[in-house]
Write an enzyme that holds these catalytic residues in place. Structure first.
Site, PDB file in Angstrom:
ATOM      1  N   GLN A 180     -23.574 -23.567 -30.265  1.00 30.42           N
ATOM      2  CA  GLN A 180     -22.906 -22.286 -30.118  1.00 30.42           C
ATOM      3  C   GLN A 180     -23.977 -21.226 -29.891  1.00 30.42           C
ATOM      4  O   GLN A 180     -24.955 -21.183 -30.639  1.00 30.42           O
ATOM      5  CB  GLN A 180     -22.160 -22.024 -31.414  1.00 30.42           C
ATOM      6  CG  GLN A 180     -21.270 -20.839 -31.416  1.00 30.42           C
ATOM      7  CD  GLN A 180     -20.646 -20.666 -32.788  1.00 30.42           C
ATOM      8  OE1 GLN A 180     -21.008 -21.360 -33.730  1.00 30.42           O
ATOM      9  NE2 GLN A 180     -19.719 -19.741 -32.905  1.00 30.42           N
ATOM     10  N   SER A 217     -24.521 -15.291 -31.163  1.00 25.93           N
ATOM     11  CA  SER A 217     -25.240 -14.174 -31.768  1.00 25.93           C
ATOM     12  C   SER A 217     -26.548 -13.876 -31.058  1.00 25.93           C
ATOM     13  O   SER A 217     -27.164 -14.749 -30.444  1.00 25.93           O
ATOM     14  CB  SER A 217     -25.544 -14.490 -33.233  1.00 25.93           C
ATOM     15  OG  SER A 217     -24.369 -14.749 -33.931  1.00 25.93           O
ATOM     16  N   SER A 276     -26.018 -22.376 -33.923  1.00 25.97           N
ATOM     17  CA  SER A 276     -25.775 -23.593 -34.704  1.00 25.97           C
ATOM     18  C   SER A 276     -25.976 -24.826 -33.834  1.00 25.97           C
ATOM     19  O   SER A 276     -25.483 -24.872 -32.715  1.00 25.97           O
ATOM     20  CB  SER A 276     -24.353 -23.590 -35.256  1.00 25.97           C
ATOM     21  OG  SER A 276     -24.189 -22.487 -36.102  1.00 25.97           O
ATOM     22  N   GLU A 281     -12.052 -20.298 -34.619  1.00 23.62           N
ATOM     23  CA  GLU A 281     -13.173 -20.550 -35.514  1.00 23.62           C
ATOM     24  C   GLU A 281     -12.880 -20.046 -36.914  1.00 23.62           C
ATOM     25  O   GLU A 281     -13.160 -20.712 -37.900  1.00 23.62           O
ATOM     26  CB  GLU A 281     -14.423 -19.869 -34.961  1.00 23.62           C
ATOM     27  CG  GLU A 281     -15.647 -20.086 -35.822  1.00 23.62           C
ATOM     28  CD  GLU A 281     -16.858 -19.332 -35.293  1.00 23.62           C
ATOM     29  OE1 GLU A 281     -17.957 -19.823 -35.501  1.00 23.62           O
ATOM     30  OE2 GLU A 281     -16.688 -18.253 -34.704  1.00 23.62           O
ATOM     31  N   ASN A 291     -17.400 -11.674 -43.640  1.00 28.25           N
ATOM     32  CA  ASN A 291     -16.176 -11.392 -44.389  1.00 28.25           C
ATOM     33  C   ASN A 291     -15.877  -9.892 -44.443  1.00 28.25           C
ATOM     34  O   ASN A 291     -14.723  -9.499 -44.604  1.00 28.25           O
ATOM     35  CB  ASN A 291     -16.268 -12.003 -45.790  1.00 28.25           C
ATOM     36  CG  ASN A 291     -16.011 -13.500 -45.746  1.00 28.25           C
ATOM     37  OD1 ASN A 291     -15.973 -14.100 -44.668  1.00 28.25           O
ATOM     38  ND2 ASN A 291     -15.815 -14.104 -46.906  1.00 28.25           N
ATOM     39  N   GLU A 292     -16.915  -9.067 -44.280  1.00 29.39           N
ATOM     40  CA  GLU A 292     -16.663  -7.622 -44.226  1.00 29.39           C
ATOM     41  C   GLU A 292     -15.835  -7.284 -42.978  1.00 29.39           C
ATOM     42  O   GLU A 292     -14.890  -6.496 -43.035  1.00 29.39           O
ATOM     43  CB  GLU A 292     -17.990  -6.848 -44.204  1.00 29.39           C
ATOM     44  CG  GLU A 292     -18.703  -6.802 -45.557  1.00 29.39           C
ATOM     45  CD  GLU A 292     -19.260  -8.149 -46.001  1.00 29.39           C
ATOM     46  OE1 GLU A 292     -19.564  -8.999 -45.137  1.00 29.39           O
ATOM     47  OE2 GLU A 292     -19.383  -8.365 -47.224  1.00 29.39           O
TER      48      GLU A 292
END
Lengths: 332, 418
Positions: B125, B128, B160, B244, B399-400
């Site tokens: 992947q 980022s 990843s 995802e 998670n933010e």
């Protein structure tokens, strides 16, 4: 596998929601807390007309057949509207009597169930291992107590004591009274009643938690501080997002427990539902109080009706640690 | 409302269970994040693929069994209950493949999917970048038009699987003049061994190269390796990131198996008087069941034709926090051994001639001493699992970010300063 409420169940929820909105349940709860049971009795009749008390009893006793999923649907709405009264207790008593009848002791069911199902009678109930008190004994026509392997129709109750939720009042059943049943069937029927009590309490918690979240979301969208709605602050948003995560993962546990409730071995799912719904409702209450600021810390504001109920229901029918112990088999 | 499976679904479950019982390696494979382990896991993908178990939900023409969502969930339950190895092809199977099914050309599907299913091409992947993590709209790597294709330049990071994988997929800025930052992005597949590509493995917390930096210096890719219209990459990628965060990356089977191991660890190591730890074990069991039932509810909604949207953010927050909590409980139960990362205490592997348990038996409640699943008292899988779990709240959109999505899209709270 279709783990989804059907159209009829959703319509049932909408019907109850409409009935309870129209009944102004916050005012009903305040009257109940003040000892005036008349408005509560009127709501009780409307709930009975909608069939809420038929759902834990079989057809031969005027019931609709035992329908735990529909019962859970109803109790989510009862929690959402903070309806007062021995609701869980009446349903659990119906389950107790039904189970006794199925185990070969039909007398008490024949005599008492039809009046519970139609809403004429309200029952309150104490089961072994979940505390000495019965809820709202002064508003109940039947005070049932299971102890020492017997089901008793208690002759009355001792002094009614205040709960931290003003709309819940607790009392010890008086000793003595008529023994309705005794023997091995009682123990099994009591276990069955406890599963119904835990399920309906969990569903009620879910409704309480959702009501607190809904009201808090509405409030933080309107309330401004520093020139913007409080609800635009990330700290506030994240706290409420956490509350929603908790409630949305408690919801399937509540309905999963309802699906498997008929299974005598189904303690794991009931325990999971009780723990998770109680905890998530409690977190919703803490967030609601914090995000309403001082206005939430007043008895004048309606949110107090749900805030303290979340705490009281968390301990009702056994606390979360007791139910966690039931969720996992002990080491051998 | 019911939780009963059809006879056909039960048959499928038993078929999966029997196949896994016969094929799951008897000794655990070396860590996926090592060269040796990567190769072993790639070979395992081939074993799965030979009998069409690597991509059960894909259509048969691409190597799958055309299994619907319910069957896929049943397969995943059986897979993890059997203690089968982690999936080295997961990025490709759960992220790139759904994108190709929705947005790819027939040629792309025919070329990319079968070797992915066989583990012959393992995908990394490449979302980022150093200045763009959860904020993918600020991507800077570019795709410039070239005859017959595009030239990629820039830097990707936290990729990843990139340390050992064959190819990668990611977003590149194809139109720097686009009006809004998330317009003008192309969704591109590229080889990791092409001229101009440099890979620098990055050790994660435990030093294993679970991800890598990817430097691209004028790397040519043909038009055929762009998915959808150039400039449409954001929209296409968003459909993938939903997968995802949601189901595709974390099926309930994994957490059910982990909770089951934790209960066995508690039974082996637990002090019955330590009710605080017992409560955490109970919460692990309750959480796995909640996740399973939440997933069944969503599967039912999906089967009824509902489109699942921002709910995948609820899912992501839940499983990522759950995964850490369950591993923390295990480490606390292990006590001093909870610090060990080697497998000195591992039970001996099952001897080759040991008789197999009846794979069709529905009773899974009693632990199977011949299972290839590592002994629950063996610290290594717990400590490695713990390190892995720590990344959960960070990747796939922090998670933010998820809590912002939940608050804004599900609760209707106003947008504000981040």
């Amino acid at each position: 596998m279709r783990f989804l409420l059907d159209d009829e169940q959703r319509a049932f929820a909408r019907t109850l929601d409409g009935v309870l909105k129209a009944a102004d349940t916050p005012a009903v709860a305040r009257a109940w807390a003040a000892g005036d049971h008349a408005p509560g009795a009127a709501v009780w009749r409307r709930l009975a007309e909608a069939g809420v008390f038929t759902l834990a009893a079989p057809e031969e006793y005027e019931g609709a057949g035992q329908l735990p999923v529909d019962t859970a649907v109803a109790f989510v709405e009862l929690g959402r509207h903070a309806v007062p009264g021995p609701l869980v207790e009446t349903v659990a008593a119906a389950a107790l009597l039904t189970r006794l009848a199925a185990l070969g002791v039909p007398g008490p069911a024949k005599r008492l169930l039809p009046s519970l199902v139609t809403g004429e009678a309200r029952a309150t109930l104490a089961l072994p291992g979940t505390g000495p008190y019965v809820l709202d004994a002064d508003a109940a026509s039947l005070v049932l107590a299971v102890d020492a392997g017997r089901v008793r129709l208690a002759p009355g109750h001792a002094r009614v004591r205040a709960s931290l939720d003003p709309a819940r009042r607790l009392a010890r059943p008086l000793p003595g009274g008529e023994v309705l049943a005794a023997g091995p069937a009682v123990e099994e029927a009591a276990r069955c009643a406890l599963r119904w009590a835990a399920l309906t309490t969990a569903a009620q918690c879910l409704g309480v938690g959702c009501a607190l979240l809904d009201r808090t979301v509405t409030y933080v969208r309107q309330r401004t501080q520093f020139g913007v709605p409080v609800g635009s602050f990330q700290a506030v948003k994240h706290r409420l997002a956490e509350v929603l995560v908790g409630l949305e993962f408690a919801r399937p546990l509540v309905f999963g427990a309802a699906v498997s409730l008929g299974d005598e071995e189904a303690w794991g799912d009931v325990a999971a539902a009780k723990v998770c719904a109680a905890e998530s409702a409690y977190r919703s209450a803490r967030a609601a109080l914090q995000l309403h600021g001082a206005i939430g810390y007043t008895s004048e504001y309606d949110i107090s009706l749900w805030l303290l109920k979340a705490r009281a229901l968390r301990g009702a029918w056994g606390g979360t640690s007791q139910w966690r112990a039931r969720a996992v088999p002990p080491p051998t | 409302m019911d939780l009963d499976f059809t006879p056909e679904e039960e048959q499928f479950r038993l078929r999966a269970r029997a196949w896994l019982a016969a094929h799951v390696p008897r000794a655990p494979l070396p860590s996926l994040e090592t060269e040796e382990g990567f190769a072993a896991h790639r070979a395992w993908e081939g074993t799965l693929a030979a009998d069409r178990w690597s991509v059960v939900s894909w259509p048969e023409e691409f190597g799958g069994q055309g299994a619907d969502l319910v069957k896929w969930l049943l397969f995943e339950e059986e897979y993890y209950a059997a203690g089968a190895p982690g999936r080295v092809s997961q990025n490709g199977i759960s992220l790139l493949a759904p994108t190709l099914f929705d947005h790819g050309t027939p040629e792309q599907r025919a070329r990319v999917l079968p070797p992915m299913a066989r583990g012959e091409v393992v995908w990394a992947q490449a979302w980022s970048e150093p200045e763009a993590g959860s904020d993918l709209a600020s991507l800077r790597s570019t795709a410039r038009r070239a005859p017959g294709g595009w030239r990629l330049s820039g830097q990707k990071t936290w990729s990843s699987r990139a340390a050992f994988a064959d190819r990668a997929f990611g977003l590149f800025r194809s139109d720097p003049r686009a009006e809004r930052p998330h317009h003008g992005l192309a969704y591109v597949m590229f080889p990791l061994d092409a001229p101009g590509v440099t890979i620098r493995p990055i050790g994660r917390l435990d030093g294993r190269p679970a991800f890598a930096e990817v430097f691209l210096d004028d790397v040519f890719v043909p038009d055929d390796d762009v998915i959808g219209a150039p400039g449409d990459g954001w929209r296409i990628a968003m459909s993938t990131t939903g997968d995802e965060r949601g189901l595709a990356l974390r099926s309930p089977g994994r957490f059910l198996a982990t909770a089951d191991r934790l209960v066995r660890l508690w039974h082996a190591h637990g002090d019955p008087s330590d009710t605080a730890l017992r409560d955490r074990v109970a919460d692990a069991v309750i959480g796995a069941r909640a996740y399973q039932l939440f997933t069944w509810a969503n599967a039912s909604r999906s089967a009824a034709g509902e489109k699942l949207g921002a709910e995948s953010s609820l899912n992501k927050v839940f499983w990522s926090e759950y995964d850490i909590a369950v591993h923390e409980a295990a480490l606390d139960l292990l006590g001093a051994d909870g610090e060990l990362t080697d497998d000195g205490e591992r039970l001996p592997p099952r001897p080759p001639d040991a008789s197999s348990p009846d794979p069709t038996s529905p009773d899974r409640t009693s632990p199977d001493p011949t299972s290839p699943d590592p002994a629950p008292t063996d610290p290594a899988p717990w400590t490695e699992g713990y390190v892995f779990s720590l990344a959960g709240p960070i990747y796939a959109g922090t998670n933010e970010i998820q809590r912002d999505i939940i608050a804004e899209r599900l609760l209707g709270l106003p947008k504000g300063r981040r």
